[in-house]
Design a protein around this motif. Structure first.
Motif, PDB file in Angstrom:
ATOM      1  N   CYS A   3      34.524  -2.807 105.089  1.00  0.00           N
ATOM      2  CA  CYS A   3      34.609  -4.269 105.106  1.00  0.00           C
ATOM      3  C   CYS A   3      34.111  -4.791 103.759  1.00  0.00           C
ATOM      4  N   ILE A   4      35.001  -5.458 103.042  1.00  0.00           N
ATOM      5  CA  ILE A   4      34.722  -5.796 101.644  1.00  0.00           C
ATOM      6  C   ILE A   4      34.953  -7.280 101.407  1.00  0.00           C
ATOM      7  N   LYS A   5      34.003  -7.923 100.727  1.00  0.00           N
ATOM      8  CA  LYS A   5      34.182  -9.288 100.267  1.00  0.00           C
ATOM      9  C   LYS A   5      34.304  -9.278  98.751  1.00  0.00           C
ATOM     10  N   SER A   6      35.303  -9.949  98.247  1.00  0.00           N
ATOM     11  CA  SER A   6      35.480 -10.014  96.798  1.00  0.00           C
ATOM     12  C   SER A   6      34.380 -10.847  96.163  1.00  0.00           C
ATOM     13  N   THR A   7      34.040 -10.505  94.933  1.00  0.00           N
ATOM     14  CA  THR A   7      33.046 -11.269  94.181  1.00  0.00           C
ATOM     15  C   THR A   7      33.683 -12.006  93.004  1.00  0.00           C
ATOM     16  N   THR A   8      35.021 -12.057  92.972  1.00  0.00           N
ATOM     17  CA  THR A   8      35.719 -12.742  91.884  1.00  0.00           C
ATOM     18  C   THR A   8      36.839 -13.597  92.446  1.00  0.00           C
ATOM     19  N   GLU A  27      39.589   5.805 104.110  1.00  0.00           N
ATOM     20  CA  GLU A  27      39.166   4.964 105.226  1.00  0.00           C
ATOM     21  C   GLU A  27      40.023   3.703 105.299  1.00  0.00           C
ATOM     22  N   GLU A  28      40.157   3.166 106.497  1.00  0.00           N
ATOM     23  CA  GLU A  28      40.844   1.894 106.665  1.00  0.00           C
ATOM     24  C   GLU A  28      39.962   0.780 106.100  1.00  0.00           C
ATOM     25  N   CYS A  29      40.587  -0.341 105.719  1.00  0.00           N
ATOM     26  CA  CYS A  29      39.847  -1.390 105.003  1.00  0.00           C
ATOM     27  C   CYS A  29      40.169  -2.779 105.552  1.00  0.00           C
ATOM     28  N   PHE A  30      39.178  -3.657 105.436  1.00  0.00           N
ATOM     29  CA  PHE A  30      39.379  -5.083 105.658  1.00  0.00           C
ATOM     30  C   PHE A  30      38.786  -5.796 104.456  1.00  0.00           C
ATOM     31  N   TYR A  31      39.581  -6.663 103.833  1.00  0.00           N
ATOM     32  CA  TYR A  31      39.210  -7.261 102.546  1.00  0.00           C
ATOM     33  C   TYR A  31      39.378  -8.774 102.621  1.00  0.00           C
ATOM     34  N   LEU A  32      38.350  -9.513 102.228  1.00  0.00           N
ATOM     35  CA  LEU A  32      38.406 -10.970 102.169  1.00  0.00           C
ATOM     36  C   LEU A  32      38.236 -11.415 100.727  1.00  0.00           C
ATOM     37  N   TYR A  33      39.077 -12.357 100.302  1.00  0.00           N
ATOM     38  CA  TYR A  33      38.958 -12.843  98.928  1.00  0.00           C
ATOM     39  C   TYR A  33      39.465 -14.271  98.800  1.00  0.00           C
ATOM     40  N   ILE A  34      38.974 -14.948  97.781  1.00  0.00           N
ATOM     41  CA  ILE A  34      39.398 -16.307  97.442  1.00  0.00           C
ATOM     42  C   ILE A  34      39.855 -16.280  95.990  1.00  0.00           C
ATOM     43  N   PRO A 102      43.008 -11.395 115.391  1.00  0.00           N
ATOM     44  CA  PRO A 102      41.579 -11.648 115.152  1.00  0.00           C
ATOM     45  C   PRO A 102      41.318 -13.021 114.542  1.00  0.00           C
ATOM     46  N   ILE A 103      42.214 -13.496 113.691  1.00  0.00           N
ATOM     47  CA  ILE A 103      42.054 -14.818 113.087  1.00  0.00           C
ATOM     48  C   ILE A 103      42.174 -15.895 114.164  1.00  0.00           C
ATOM     49  N   LEU A 104      43.155 -15.746 115.039  1.00  0.00           N
ATOM     50  CA  LEU A 104      43.322 -16.702 116.134  1.00  0.00           C
ATOM     51  C   LEU A 104      42.103 -16.693 117.049  1.00  0.00           C
ATOM     52  N   ASP A 105      41.535 -15.514 117.293  1.00  0.00           N
ATOM     53  CA  ASP A 105      40.338 -15.413 118.137  1.00  0.00           C
ATOM     54  C   ASP A 105      39.193 -16.245 117.560  1.00  0.00           C
ATOM     55  N   ILE A 199      34.644 -14.667 110.341  1.00  0.00           N
ATOM     56  CA  ILE A 199      35.749 -13.707 110.398  1.00  0.00           C
ATOM     57  C   ILE A 199      35.233 -12.290 110.171  1.00  0.00           C
ATOM     58  N   MET A 200      34.392 -12.131 109.160  1.00  0.00           N
ATOM     59  CA  MET A 200      33.863 -10.797 108.873  1.00  0.00           C
ATOM     60  C   MET A 200      33.045 -10.266 110.050  1.00  0.00           C
ATOM     61  N   THR A 201      32.236 -11.116 110.663  1.00  0.00           N
ATOM     62  CA  THR A 201      31.432 -10.699 111.821  1.00  0.00           C
ATOM     63  C   THR A 201      32.336 -10.274 112.978  1.00  0.00           C
ATOM     64  N   HIS A 202      33.401 -11.028 113.200  1.00  0.00           N
ATOM     65  CA  HIS A 202      34.325 -10.704 114.290  1.00  0.00           C
ATOM     66  C   HIS A 202      35.006  -9.358 114.051  1.00  0.00           C
ATOM     67  N   ILE A 203      35.421  -9.098 112.816  1.00  0.00           N
ATOM     68  CA  ILE A 203      36.074  -7.827 112.483  1.00  0.00           C
ATOM     69  C   ILE A 203      35.097  -6.681 112.677  1.00  0.00           C
ATOM     70  N   ARG A 204      33.854  -6.864 112.269  1.00  0.00           N
ATOM     71  CA  ARG A 204      32.858  -5.805 112.413  1.00  0.00           C
ATOM     72  C   ARG A 204      32.567  -5.523 113.886  1.00  0.00           C
ATOM     73  N   ASP A 205      32.618  -6.563 114.718  1.00  0.00           N
ATOM     74  CA  ASP A 205      32.418  -6.372 116.157  1.00  0.00           C
ATOM     75  C   ASP A 205      33.608  -5.634 116.786  1.00  0.00           C
ATOM     76  N   MET A 206      34.800  -5.828 116.228  1.00  0.00           N
ATOM     77  CA  MET A 206      36.007  -5.206 116.772  1.00  0.00           C
ATOM     78  C   MET A 206      36.075  -3.714 116.506  1.00  0.00           C
ATOM     79  N   TYR A 207      35.540  -3.289 115.353  1.00  0.00           N
ATOM     80  CA  TYR A 207      35.679  -1.898 114.927  1.00  0.00           C
ATOM     81  C   TYR A 207      34.299  -1.240 114.862  1.00  0.00           C
ATOM     82  N   ALA A 208      34.075  -0.283 115.750  1.00  0.00           N
ATOM     83  CA  ALA A 208      32.758   0.358 115.848  1.00  0.00           C
ATOM     84  C   ALA A 208      32.374   1.102 114.577  1.00  0.00           C
ATOM     85  N   ASP A 209      33.378   1.579 113.835  1.00  0.00           N
ATOM     86  CA  ASP A 209      33.089   2.363 112.633  1.00  0.00           C
ATOM     87  C   ASP A 209      32.997   1.501 111.376  1.00  0.00           C
TER      88      ASP A 209
END
Length: 326
Positions: A3-8, A27-34, A102-105, A199-209
């Motif tokens: 689970c990754i948040k962009s810093t740029t 590994e599978e990834c989830f990435y958030l960025y602006i 997950p976004i709709l949730d 959103i990040m918290t929800h994704i982390r709750d969804m995936y145990a790993d």
């Protein structure tokens, strides 16, 4: 799952990060960025046919091509972007509903009546706030989407406003929809940062790993290499465009000028100029000057600096003629 948040907010770096993660992480990834103000065009689109070039230049808006298909979208600091990179069976990888659920949730937990509509959109009261696209690589899917939270919608409409009569091609065209910001529908106001955290918290709750991951220096170097060689280059962002014909007429003090260009892989292959202007030199010399030049402002300005434009188009400036090429 990483689970990754962009810093740029650099759009070229963030788009390059998606490809780097897709190709280099087991590994599978989830990435958030602006991203900062930018237009992100689909892989198979004619870039110039999707953007208001004058507005984009004046506002210094970045234009970047992404890996996935679909239409052009406008990004700004009020827009959050999410990316899933998942493994699976090849014939089961593409699933827009799965990766937008997950976004709709999260939104429904906030009291927002958001839903999935059409092929790949999320809407509120019939207005679009999220467009989604996917790209398959080997046994992986890259799913990414936009989330308009507090974007400057007038800027969005101006940046993507283009004259459809200028371009004739077979490239995928964007479909414009009525759009809305998520923040306008919240019962209790929250910041974009808080929305991102939910959103990040929800994704982390969804995936145990799942685990928070920060890009290493090795990662950043690999991503920057992709920026330098691909996502930050004219060849990828403009030159990759499919073959197209460009046509534009301009009115000047010296008369009407009509420009016709055939462009292939971003390079002008044929040029014809018509009009009721007066000239003292043969117009075919200008046409020859344009041929084999990238259909790009900087290169064309450099080519035209070699001649006295007013001798080919009486009472017409170089800047006026350049305007006719876009």
């Amino acid at each position: 799952m990483l689970c990754i948040k962009s810093t740029t907010q650099n759009p070229a770096f963030n788009l390059a990060t998606e490809e780097y993660l897709l190709r280099n992480k087991e590994e599978e990834c989830f990435y958030l960025y602006i991203n900062g103000p930018s237009i992100i065009v689909g892989k198979h689109q004619n870039t110039l046919a999707e953007i208001n070039i004058d507005y984009v230049k004046a506002q210094n808006i970045d234009v970047i091509r992404r890996l996935s298909g679909g239409g052009a979208v406008f990004h700004d600091p009020g827009n959050l972007n999410f990316t899933f990179i998942k493994k699976g069976e090849k014939d089961q990888l593409v699933d827009f509903r799965k990766y937008t659920r997950p976004i709709l949730d999260v939104l429904q937990a906030l009291g927002v009546n958001a839903r999935f509509e059409g092929r790949n959109d999320l809407t509120i009261d019939g207005k679009k706030f999220s467009g989604n696209a996917e790209h398959v690589y080997k046994n992986k899917i890259l799913h990414h989407g936009t989330l308009l939270f507090s974007s400057k919608l007038p800027d969005l409409s101006q940046a993507l406003k283009v004259n459809p009569l200028k371009y004739k091609d077979k490239a995928v065209k964007s479909v414009r929809s009525r759009v809305t910001n998520i923040s306008d529908h919240l019962k209790e106001a929250i910041t974009l940062q808080e929305f991102e955290d939910r959103i990040m918290t929800h994704i982390r709750d969804m995936y145990a790993d799942s685990r928070i991951y920060e890009l290493t220096e090795e990662d950043k170097q690999g991503i920057q290499k992709l920026v330098d060689e691909k996502f930050g280059t004219w060849d990828w962002n403009f030159g990759y465009s499919p073959e197209y014909n460009f046509q534009k007429g301009i009115k000047t003090e010296g008369g009407h000028i009509e420009v016709n260009l055939d462009v292939n892989k971003g390079i002008i292959r044929k040029a014809k100029i018509f009009g009721d202007f007066f000239n003292t030199k043969d117009i075919s010399e200008v046409e020859s000057l344009l041929i084999n030049t990238p259909h790009e402002y900087k290169h064309l300005k450099e080519q035209l600096s070699r001649i006295d434009v007013s001798q080919y188009f009486s009472k017409v400036t170089r800047e006026e003629f350049l305007e006719g090429l876009f």
